[in-house]
Every structure is written in C-alpha cells, then in structure tokens.
Scaffold this motif. Structure first.
Motif, short mmCIF file in Angstrom:
data_model
loop_
_atom_site.label_atom_id
_atom_site.label_comp_id
_atom_site.label_asym_id
_atom_site.label_seq_id
_atom_site.Cartn_x
_atom_site.Cartn_y
_atom_site.Cartn_z
N THR A 61 44.79 43.96 34.00
CA THR A 61 43.72 43.90 34.99
C THR A 61 44.33 43.80 36.39
N THR B 239 43.19 43.55 40.66
CA THR B 239 42.09 43.19 41.53
C THR B 239 42.38 43.64 42.95
N ARG C 214 40.17 44.02 46.95
CA ARG C 214 39.04 43.44 47.67
C ARG C 214 38.56 44.37 48.78
N GLU D 225 35.07 41.68 45.28
CA GLU D 225 36.27 41.94 44.49
C GLU D 225 36.01 43.08 43.54
N GLN E 85 37.61 44.50 40.24
CA GLN E 85 38.56 44.27 39.15
C GLN E 85 38.62 45.51 38.28
N ARG F 200 35.54 49.22 35.96
CA ARG F 200 35.67 48.44 37.18
C ARG F 200 34.47 47.51 37.28
#
Length: 70
Positions: free
Chosen positions: A4, A6, A8, A22, A24, A30
C-alpha cells in the motif's frame, strides 16, 4: 496482498485552513479519505481529480500550494 502506498492532495481554503485528502493505493484499488470531514470513497480512475473536486465543492479549498504564485 500488494503493498500500500499513500499520497496526499492538499488545498487551502480562503480562511487559510489546510484540507487534506489521502489517496491510498493497493494494486488497482484506490481509497480516498478526507481528514477534515471523514468523507471516503473508492476510486479506480482519476483519484486525484476526485480528491480535488471534493476539496473544492465541500470545503471551498482551492489554493494549491504547489502552483506558482501569479
């Protein structure tokens, strides 16, 4: 299970408050989640655009810190 990652999307509203969504990523999936209001959504295509739309519509946060000043 795929790893995973992440990222922003950050925008500021006209009061100077920061709003962050966010994004992810795990494989092709997603998940978007807003740190301000708790909104979340799955998005397979264009997740960053959907994050920007949420910030603009729900929080009036349209100031992009990465954009050059005019």
């Amino acid at each position: 299970m795929p790893p995973t990652t992440t990222s922003r999307v950050r925008r500021w509203d006209h009061h100077g408050r920061e709003h962050v969504v966010e994004v992810q990523k795990a494989g092709m999936q997603r998940q978007l989640s807003c740190g301000t209001c708790g909104w979340h959504r799955k998005a397979q295509f264009l997740p960053w655009l959907k994050a920007e739309e949420h910030l603009a519509q729900e929080h009036q946060a349209t100031v992009d810190p990465a954009a050059p000043a005019s």
